[in-house]
Motif scaffolding. Structure first.
Motif, PDB file in Angstrom:
ATOM      1  N   VAL A 147      29.816  54.864  33.226  1.00  0.00           N
ATOM      2  CA  VAL A 147      29.855  53.500  33.299  1.00  0.00           C
ATOM      3  C   VAL A 147      29.061  53.017  32.421  1.00  0.00           C
ATOM      4  N   LYS A 148      28.142  53.068  32.175  1.00  0.00           N
ATOM      5  CA  LYS A 148      27.414  52.103  31.592  1.00  0.00           C
ATOM      6  C   LYS A 148      27.389  52.062  29.768  1.00  0.00           C
ATOM      7  N   SER A 149      28.466  52.594  29.641  1.00  0.00           N
ATOM      8  CA  SER A 149      28.518  53.342  28.418  1.00  0.00           C
ATOM      9  C   SER A 149      29.659  52.338  28.409  1.00  0.00           C
ATOM     10  N   LEU A 150      30.743  51.741  28.982  1.00  0.00           N
ATOM     11  CA  LEU A 150      31.656  51.556  28.728  1.00  0.00           C
ATOM     12  C   LEU A 150      31.453  49.868  27.987  1.00  0.00           C
ATOM     13  N   ASP A 151      31.764  49.362  26.516  1.00  0.00           N
ATOM     14  CA  ASP A 151      31.112  48.258  26.177  1.00  0.00           C
ATOM     15  C   ASP A 151      32.409  47.632  25.439  1.00  0.00           C
ATOM     16  N   SER A 207      27.793  39.417  28.240  1.00  0.00           N
ATOM     17  CA  SER A 207      27.756  39.043  29.584  1.00  0.00           C
ATOM     18  C   SER A 207      29.613  40.055  30.039  1.00  0.00           C
ATOM     19  N   ARG A 208      30.608  40.225  29.969  1.00  0.00           N
ATOM     20  CA  ARG A 208      31.630  41.396  30.046  1.00  0.00           C
ATOM     21  C   ARG A 208      30.940  41.864  30.632  1.00  0.00           C
ATOM     22  N   ASP A 209      29.878  42.701  30.077  1.00  0.00           N
ATOM     23  CA  ASP A 209      30.021  43.972  30.252  1.00  0.00           C
ATOM     24  C   ASP A 209      29.036  44.128  31.212  1.00  0.00           C
ATOM     25  N   ASP A 210      28.221  43.383  31.437  1.00  0.00           N
ATOM     26  CA  ASP A 210      27.606  42.867  32.623  1.00  0.00           C
ATOM     27  C   ASP A 210      28.068  43.241  33.433  1.00  0.00           C
ATOM     28  N   GLN A 241      29.434  44.030  38.614  1.00  0.00           N
ATOM     29  CA  GLN A 241      29.487  43.654  39.828  1.00  0.00           C
ATOM     30  C   GLN A 241      31.333  44.348  40.130  1.00  0.00           C
ATOM     31  N   ILE A 242      31.890  44.882  39.099  1.00  0.00           N
ATOM     32  CA  ILE A 242      33.190  45.642  39.214  1.00  0.00           C
ATOM     33  C   ILE A 242      32.969  46.925  39.740  1.00  0.00           C
ATOM     34  N   MET A 243      31.857  48.024  38.752  1.00  0.00           N
ATOM     35  CA  MET A 243      32.052  49.523  38.797  1.00  0.00           C
ATOM     36  C   MET A 243      31.081  49.471  39.616  1.00  0.00           C
ATOM     37  N   ASP A 244      29.768  48.645  39.950  1.00  0.00           N
ATOM     38  CA  ASP A 244      28.607  49.181  41.236  1.00  0.00           C
ATOM     39  C   ASP A 244      28.094  50.385  40.138  1.00  0.00           C
ATOM     40  N   ALA A 245      27.354  50.720  38.985  1.00  0.00           N
ATOM     41  CA  ALA A 245      27.569  51.392  37.711  1.00  0.00           C
ATOM     42  C   ALA A 245      26.192  51.981  39.245  1.00  0.00           C
ATOM     43  N   GLU A 246      25.157  51.755  39.233  1.00  0.00           N
ATOM     44  CA  GLU A 246      24.317  52.187  39.881  1.00  0.00           C
ATOM     45  C   GLU A 246      24.225  52.923  41.132  1.00  0.00           C
ATOM     46  N   LEU A 282      39.801  48.699  43.141  1.00  0.00           N
ATOM     47  CA  LEU A 282      37.961  47.157  41.906  1.00  0.00           C
ATOM     48  C   LEU A 282      38.759  46.136  42.154  1.00  0.00           C
ATOM     49  N   PRO A 283      36.943  45.064  42.172  1.00  0.00           N
ATOM     50  CA  PRO A 283      37.777  43.822  42.654  1.00  0.00           C
ATOM     51  C   PRO A 283      38.641  43.145  41.797  1.00  0.00           C
ATOM     52  N   ASP A 284      38.823  42.296  41.702  1.00  0.00           N
ATOM     53  CA  ASP A 284      40.426  41.329  40.429  1.00  0.00           C
ATOM     54  C   ASP A 284      38.571  40.927  39.833  1.00  0.00           C
ATOM     55  N   PRO A 285      38.220  40.488  38.347  1.00  0.00           N
ATOM     56  CA  PRO A 285      37.359  40.005  37.501  1.00  0.00           C
ATOM     57  C   PRO A 285      37.574  39.203  37.303  1.00  0.00           C
ATOM     58  N   SER A 286      39.172  38.265  37.670  1.00  0.00           N
ATOM     59  CA  SER A 286      39.399  36.649  36.615  1.00  0.00           C
ATOM     60  C   SER A 286      38.211  35.876  37.652  1.00  0.00           C
ATOM     61  N   ILE A 287      37.904  34.968  37.015  1.00  0.00           N
ATOM     62  CA  ILE A 287      38.217  33.397  37.508  1.00  0.00           C
ATOM     63  C   ILE A 287      38.515  32.224  37.057  1.00  0.00           C
ATOM     64  N   MET A 288      37.927  31.334  37.865  1.00  0.00           N
ATOM     65  CA  MET A 288      39.171  30.185  37.918  1.00  0.00           C
ATOM     66  C   MET A 288      39.790  30.152  36.804  1.00  0.00           C
ATOM     67  N   ILE A 289      38.972  29.930  35.806  1.00  0.00           N
ATOM     68  CA  ILE A 289      40.344  29.417  34.541  1.00  0.00           C
ATOM     69  C   ILE A 289      40.955  30.646  33.560  1.00  0.00           C
ATOM     70  N   ALA A 290      40.292  32.099  34.198  1.00  0.00           N
ATOM     71  CA  ALA A 290      40.896  33.115  32.677  1.00  0.00           C
ATOM     72  C   ALA A 290      41.215  34.072  34.090  1.00  0.00           C
ATOM     73  N   LYS A 291      42.530  34.494  34.369  1.00  0.00           N
ATOM     74  CA  LYS A 291      43.618  36.016  34.765  1.00  0.00           C
ATOM     75  C   LYS A 291      42.834  36.903  34.434  1.00  0.00           C
ATOM     76  N   VAL A 292      42.829  37.735  34.452  1.00  0.00           N
ATOM     77  CA  VAL A 292      42.729  39.288  34.203  1.00  0.00           C
ATOM     78  C   VAL A 292      43.773  39.848  34.280  1.00  0.00           C
ATOM     79  N   ARG A 293      44.766  40.496  33.426  1.00  0.00           N
ATOM     80  CA  ARG A 293      45.788  41.633  33.291  1.00  0.00           C
ATOM     81  C   ARG A 293      45.408  42.569  34.753  1.00  0.00           C
ATOM     82  N   ASP A 294      46.021  43.244  35.807  1.00  0.00           N
ATOM     83  CA  ASP A 294      45.303  43.801  36.820  1.00  0.00           C
ATOM     84  C   ASP A 294      45.862  45.007  35.572  1.00  0.00           C
TER      85      ASP A 294
END
Length: 376
Positions: free
Chosen positions: A268-272, A277-280, A285-290, A353-365
């Motif tokens: 998971v931590k190799s996804l780049d 900031s997006r990767d972190d 938060q999204i994948m819970d890599a630990e 998985l939780p939605d990674p969208s923020i207030m001003i930007a919607k990420v396609r599911d």
């Protein structure tokens, strides 16, 4: 002239009991087969295997009767009692297996359009409890009468027959997602016994590891695993973004021109995505890599390595969620190498998985997955 002493009568009575039991199983199986042919459009997977089973068990009984009556010996009372207890337990498990499978219990290996998958009782834990007790019976019944030649020779041959039968049965059942989802990670019966069965098959374990140091190298690499989606800002401006797995591996069994037991593991931590900031956020938060350091995709198979396009349903495991999704891929061959490229689609919501969208930007599911790998 053979004198029918009490031990000999007991011995032949036990053999007769198991002969009647086997014949009753044949009758039950034939009744179930007729129903399955009529209502589930069943097709026999391997007629040669069925014929081998009939010949094998017939010869086993002949050998057992001859050797036991020539020796005319029983085990010592304590050993005999232990064997009786084991055989009694085997009988209980056999009846349990038949009760759980009901009309789907057959001696022949049948392919069904819509099989009913039993997931209760012992089938919660293993795939083939019935095959395990057959192996035990082939060992214990001759052992009870000190028929060691019958025990050794037929138990050895049974490994070959059982390996082929399981291979045919699982190839048919693994086509159904309900079976794969429940049984993919279940043991077949007892692991070390099945390993002995596999030893007689021409399988070769393979592992391919693909590692790159950064996003740009992963993007340029001949073998890659890519994901992409779309982000829409303020509901007006849409931009595509992508990412690569810098560390993934493929494990599989190679059998002539087929793959089996295919598993793709991604760190998971190799996804780049080339944005720190997006990767972190994705890793933590999204994948819970630990807690969940890997995501996996698996398919028991077999997969034909013939040139052309195919679609299979793979089991994707992300965190503790499993989902069956179609994967389309094309196989081509160059020199001694096998090139596989394809695609799939995964939704964040369906994977829990939780939605990674923020207030001003919607990420396609929905995320598009693309891959290209070189196997040898």
């Amino acid at each position: 002239m053979m004198i029918m002493t009490k031990p000999i009568l007991i011995m032949n009575g036990i053999i007769l009991f198991y002969l009647i039991q086997r014949l009753s199983e044949v009758f039950i199986s034939k009744t179930n087969e007729k129903w399955l042919y009529l209502h589930h459009h069943a097709l026999e997977v391997d007629k040669k295997e069925s014929a081998q089973m009939r010949v094998f068990h017939s010869l086993w009984f002949v050998s057992l009767i001859l050797e036991a009556n020539l020796k005319q010996e029983l085990q010592q009372p304590l050993y005999a009692l232990i064997i009786y207890c084991i055989l009694g337990l085997c009988l209980i498990i056999r009846l349990h297996s038949m009760e759980k499978l009901k009309a789907f219990w057959t001696i022949k290996v049948l392919s069904l359009e819509n099989p009913v998958i039993s997931t209760s009782g012992l089938y919660q834990y293993v795939r083939h409890p019935n095959y395990f007790i057959v192996m035990i019976e082939l060992l214990c019944i001759p052992l009870l009468f000190k028929a060691y030649w019958t025990m050794g020779i037929f138990s050895f041959i049974n490994f070959f027959i059982l390996a082929r039968r399981i291979k045919a049965e699982e190839s048919s059942l693994m086509k159904h997602s309900a079976y794969r989802i429940h049984f993919e990670e279940k043991k077949r019966f007892i692991p070390f016994i099945f390993m002995l069965c596999l030893a007689v098959l021409p399988l070769h374990a393979k592992e391919k590891v693909f590692q790159t140091p950064n996003y740009n190298e992963a993007k340029k690499n001949e073998s890659f695993l890519k994901f992409q989606s779309t982000s829409t800002k303020l509901g007006l401006i849409s931009t595509n973004f992508d990412g690569y797995a810098k560390d993934f591996k493929i494990n599989y069994q190679l059998e002539q021109d087929h793959l089996k037991d295919l598993e793709v593991s991604v760190a998971v931590k190799s996804l780049d995505t080339d944005v720190g900031s997006r990767d972190d956020k994705m890793h933590n938060q999204i994948m819970d890599a630990e807690k969940y350091p890997e995501l996996k995709a698996s398919y028991t198979g077999p997969v034909a390595l013939t040139e052309g396009t195919q679609t299979i349903n793979m089991i994707f495991t992300i965190k503790d969620k499993k989902v069956s999704r179609p994967v389309t891929f094309t196989v081509s061959k160059k020199d001694s190498k096998i090139l596989v490229n394809g695609s799939a689609k995964l939704g964040l919501q369906e994977m829990g998985l939780p939605d990674p969208s923020i207030m001003i930007a919607k990420v396609r599911d929905l995320f598009d997955i693309e891959f290209n790998v070189v196997l040898d």
